[in-house]
Design a protein around this motif. Sequence first.
Motif, mmCIF file in Angstrom:
data_model
loop_
_atom_site.group_PDB
_atom_site.id
_atom_site.type_symbol
_atom_site.label_atom_id
_atom_site.label_comp_id
_atom_site.label_asym_id
_atom_site.label_seq_id
_atom_site.Cartn_x
_atom_site.Cartn_y
_atom_site.Cartn_z
ATOM 1 N N GLU A 2 35.997 46.137 51.892
ATOM 2 C CA GLU A 2 37.167 45.576 51.794
ATOM 3 C C GLU A 2 37.339 46.589 50.328
ATOM 4 O O GLU A 2 36.850 47.567 49.951
ATOM 5 N N ARG A 4 40.838 48.053 47.254
ATOM 6 C CA ARG A 4 41.385 47.731 46.651
ATOM 7 C C ARG A 4 42.494 49.662 46.209
ATOM 8 O O ARG A 4 41.929 49.947 45.624
ATOM 9 N N SER A 6 46.351 51.235 44.902
ATOM 10 C CA SER A 6 47.225 50.665 44.092
ATOM 11 C C SER A 6 49.120 52.143 44.985
ATOM 12 O O SER A 6 48.246 53.335 45.668
ATOM 13 N N SER A 41 55.425 45.947 45.104
ATOM 14 C CA SER A 41 54.439 46.278 43.884
ATOM 15 C C SER A 41 54.539 47.366 42.564
ATOM 16 O O SER A 41 53.700 47.352 42.159
ATOM 17 N N LYS A 44 53.703 45.932 39.969
ATOM 18 C CA LYS A 44 52.256 45.259 39.125
ATOM 19 C C LYS A 44 51.671 46.795 39.132
ATOM 20 O O LYS A 44 50.827 46.878 38.779
ATOM 21 N N ASP A 47 49.812 48.108 42.137
ATOM 22 C CA ASP A 47 49.317 47.167 43.087
ATOM 23 C C ASP A 47 48.963 46.873 43.774
ATOM 24 O O ASP A 47 49.962 45.960 43.637
ATOM 25 N N LEU A 48 48.278 46.708 44.648
ATOM 26 C CA LEU A 48 48.530 46.331 46.257
ATOM 27 C C LEU A 48 47.412 44.825 46.283
ATOM 28 O O LEU A 48 47.388 44.305 47.162
ATOM 29 N N GLY A 49 46.113 44.701 45.515
ATOM 30 C CA GLY A 49 45.176 43.870 45.481
ATOM 31 C C GLY A 49 44.164 44.692 46.301
ATOM 32 O O GLY A 49 44.258 45.491 47.205
ATOM 33 N N TRP A 50 43.399 43.062 46.559
ATOM 34 C CA TRP A 50 42.063 43.667 47.534
ATOM 35 C C TRP A 50 42.878 43.360 49.408
ATOM 36 O O TRP A 50 43.723 42.644 49.374
ATOM 37 N N THR A 88 41.775 51.947 44.217
ATOM 38 C CA THR A 88 40.815 51.326 42.573
ATOM 39 C C THR A 88 40.060 50.394 43.370
ATOM 40 O O THR A 88 39.173 49.943 41.624
#
Length: 92
Positions: A2, A4, A6, A41, A44, A47-50, A88
Amino acid sequence: MEWRASHILVKEKGLADQLRDRLKSGANFRDLAEEYSTCPSKSKGGDLGWFGPGKMVKAFEDAVKKMSHGSISNVVSTQFGYHIIKKTGQKD
Protein backbone atom coordinates in the motif's frame (compact mmCIF):
# COMPACT_ATOMS: atom_id res chain seq x y z
CA MET A 1 1.69 -3.29 -0.83
CA GLU A 2 0.00 0.00 0.00
CA TRP A 3 1.04 3.58 -0.59
CA ARG A 4 0.06 6.95 0.81
CA ALA A 5 0.24 10.10 -1.25
CA SER A 6 -0.95 13.65 -1.55
CA HIS A 7 -1.52 15.42 -4.84
CA ILE A 8 -2.34 18.69 -6.49
CA LEU A 9 -4.73 18.26 -9.42
CA VAL A 10 -5.17 21.02 -12.00
CA LYS A 11 -6.67 21.21 -15.50
CA GLU A 12 -3.83 23.08 -17.27
CA LYS A 13 -0.36 21.63 -17.84
CA GLY A 14 1.17 25.10 -17.73
CA LEU A 15 -0.19 25.68 -14.24
CA ALA A 16 1.03 22.24 -13.13
CA ASP A 17 4.52 23.07 -14.42
CA GLN A 18 4.48 26.42 -12.57
CA LEU A 19 3.38 24.77 -9.31
CA ARG A 20 6.06 22.09 -9.60
CA ASP A 21 8.68 24.81 -10.11
CA ARG A 22 7.40 26.57 -6.98
CA LEU A 23 7.66 23.32 -5.02
CA LYS A 24 11.25 22.81 -6.22
CA SER A 25 11.96 26.33 -4.94
CA GLY A 26 10.69 25.45 -1.48
CA ALA A 27 6.95 26.24 -1.57
CA ASN A 28 4.75 24.31 0.88
CA PHE A 29 2.94 21.38 -0.78
CA ARG A 30 -0.08 21.55 1.52
CA ASP A 31 -0.53 25.30 0.94
CA LEU A 32 -0.42 24.93 -2.85
CA ALA A 33 -2.83 21.97 -2.77
CA GLU A 34 -5.32 23.92 -0.66
CA GLU A 35 -5.10 26.93 -2.98
CA TYR A 36 -4.94 25.35 -6.45
CA SER A 37 -6.10 21.72 -6.48
CA THR A 38 -9.46 20.91 -8.08
CA CYS A 39 -9.74 17.60 -6.15
CA PRO A 40 -11.89 17.41 -3.00
CA SER A 41 -8.70 16.25 -1.20
CA LYS A 42 -7.57 19.90 -1.30
CA SER A 43 -9.29 20.44 2.06
CA LYS A 44 -6.78 17.95 3.53
CA GLY A 45 -3.77 19.49 1.81
CA GLY A 46 -4.11 17.01 -1.05
CA ASP A 47 -3.86 13.90 1.18
CA LEU A 48 -5.42 10.87 -0.50
CA GLY A 49 -4.82 8.48 2.40
CA TRP A 50 -3.67 4.88 1.96
CA PHE A 51 -4.46 2.96 -1.22
CA GLY A 52 -3.53 -0.39 -2.72
CA PRO A 53 -3.00 -1.72 -6.23
CA GLY A 54 -5.78 -0.91 -8.66
CA LYS A 55 -7.36 1.84 -6.52
CA MET A 56 -5.93 4.75 -8.54
CA VAL A 57 -5.70 5.21 -12.30
CA LYS A 58 -2.71 3.39 -13.79
CA ALA A 59 -0.53 6.43 -14.60
CA PHE A 60 -0.96 7.75 -11.04
CA GLU A 61 -0.25 4.38 -9.39
CA ASP A 62 2.75 3.74 -11.65
CA ALA A 63 4.24 7.11 -10.69
CA VAL A 64 3.76 6.52 -6.95
CA LYS A 65 5.33 3.05 -7.12
CA LYS A 66 8.57 4.48 -8.56
CA MET A 67 8.85 7.37 -6.11
CA SER A 68 10.90 7.47 -2.93
CA HIS A 69 9.32 8.51 0.36
CA GLY A 70 8.86 12.27 0.60
CA SER A 71 9.66 12.93 -3.04
CA ILE A 72 7.59 14.99 -5.46
CA SER A 73 6.75 13.67 -8.92
CA ASN A 74 7.07 15.25 -12.30
CA VAL A 75 3.70 16.30 -13.74
CA VAL A 76 1.55 13.18 -14.33
CA SER A 77 -1.25 13.37 -16.89
CA THR A 78 -4.48 11.35 -16.43
CA GLN A 79 -8.05 11.67 -17.67
CA PHE A 80 -8.71 13.86 -14.61
CA GLY A 81 -6.05 16.45 -15.45
CA TYR A 82 -2.46 17.07 -14.36
CA HIS A 83 -1.20 15.80 -11.02
CA ILE A 84 1.79 16.68 -8.91
CA ILE A 85 2.21 13.84 -6.42
CA LYS A 86 4.01 13.71 -3.09
CA LYS A 87 4.62 10.22 -1.75
CA THR A 88 4.05 10.17 2.01
CA GLY A 89 4.11 6.48 2.87
CA GLN A 90 4.54 2.86 1.84
CA LYS A 91 3.87 -0.41 3.63
CA ASP A 92 4.02 -4.07 2.66
